[in-house]
Design a protein around this motif. Structure first.
Motif, mmCIF file in Angstrom:
data_model
loop_
_atom_site.group_PDB
_atom_site.id
_atom_site.type_symbol
_atom_site.label_atom_id
_atom_site.label_comp_id
_atom_site.label_asym_id
_atom_site.label_seq_id
_atom_site.Cartn_x
_atom_site.Cartn_y
_atom_site.Cartn_z
ATOM 1 N N ARG A 244 0.796 4.598 -2.806
ATOM 2 C CA ARG A 244 0.177 6.150 -2.655
ATOM 3 C C ARG A 244 1.173 7.075 -3.609
ATOM 4 O O ARG A 244 0.651 7.761 -4.532
ATOM 5 N N PRO B 253 7.429 -2.505 10.195
ATOM 6 C CA PRO B 253 8.166 -2.602 9.091
ATOM 7 C C PRO B 253 9.783 -1.809 9.694
ATOM 8 O O PRO B 253 9.542 -1.307 10.741
ATOM 9 N N VAL C 40 9.869 0.275 1.193
ATOM 10 C CA VAL C 40 9.343 0.986 -0.022
ATOM 11 C C VAL C 40 8.330 1.981 0.583
ATOM 12 O O VAL C 40 7.578 1.307 1.387
ATOM 13 N N PRO D 144 3.968 2.304 -1.346
ATOM 14 C CA PRO D 144 4.276 2.800 -2.475
ATOM 15 C C PRO D 144 3.284 3.035 -3.596
ATOM 16 O O PRO D 144 3.406 3.831 -4.311
ATOM 17 N N PRO E 159 0.913 -1.025 0.166
ATOM 18 C CA PRO E 159 -0.114 -0.031 -0.107
ATOM 19 C C PRO E 159 0.762 1.180 0.002
ATOM 20 O O PRO E 159 0.433 2.273 -0.800
#
Ligand SMILES: N[C@@H](CCC(=O)N[C@@H](CS)C(=O)NCC(=O)O)C(=O)O
Length: 209
Positions: free
Chosen positions: A14, A125, A52, A12, A10
């Motif tokens: 954006r 993350p 990412v 990246p 999700p």
């Protein structure tokens, strides 16, 4: 410029939608998170956060964080502004965007990362491993219910997240709602206003990416 993307993730997305809306020419490099391509020493040298999206400029500068990348892209290509058309609108877009990230995106991430078996030691993350806290997954689901209910109220009297135009806040809200589906949270059928907005934005060509 090189854009380090992951077509299934999700955050990246954006940036991917933003790039498409602005019609900016970038080279896209797919980073397969499932295969751990973001954990390699080569990628770590570019982004010590091991996340990412990432944007690498011609001069070697690397920009992490979706918000920062979108801001930079807006600065180098101000046409078709997505961060507001004047100072007041810009502040309103920033506020809406931050709230979506805190109340929606973080809630979906909490729910997903704390409940998915494959993420047992990856509840956050980044470079540190954190174990899952099942209660956080439950709280994330509850927060998503409240997030969707808040949006339904917002769209009772608003066409978009801010004023009458599509902004980066709409991109964030759309991606967040699609991310919430990963934990089986969807817009309730009787949320007429949120469903109307969702249908409008999700049919934009950029949002199909
Ligand atoms: N705050 C960061 C969040 C980036 C993020 O969470 N990226 C996820 C993909 S959506 C990631 O790289 N995950 C790697 C992992 O789970 O190890 C941003 O907005 O760019």
């Amino acid at each position: 410029m090189k854009f380090y993307d992951c077509s299934t993730a999700p955050s990246p997305r954006r940036v991917r939608i933003f790039i498409a809306e602005k019609n900016i020419d970038v080279e896209t490099i797919e980073v397969n998170l499932m295969k751990g391509e973001h954990l390699t020493p080569e990628y770590k040298a570019k982004n010590p956060n091991l996340e990412v999206p990432l944007l690498e400029l011609e001069n070697g500068t690397t920009i992490a964080q979706a918000n920062a990348i979108c801001r930079y892209l807006e600065d180098i290509k101000p046409e078709n502004p997505l961060h507001g058309r004047d100072s007041i609108e810009s502040a309103l877009v920033d506020g809406a965007n931050t709230k979506i990230m805190l109340d929606g995106f973080m809630a979906a991430a909490e729910a997903f990362r704390n409940s998915t078996p494959g993420m047992k030691n990856r509840a956050m993350p980044g470079p540190h491993n954190y174990s899952q806290i099942p209660e956080l997954a439950q709280r994330g689901l509850l927060r998503l219910d409240n997030f969707l209910a808040g949006l339904e109220i917002h769209f009772e009297s608003n066409e978009y997240m801010v004023n009458d135009y599509f902004s980066v806040a709409d991109i964030s809200a759309l991606v967040c709602i699609d991310f919430a589906k990963w934990v089986k949270k969807t817009i309730p059928e009787d949320y007429e206003n949120l469903n109307r907005w969702y249908k409008t934005v999700s049919t934009r060509p950029s949002c199909k990416l």
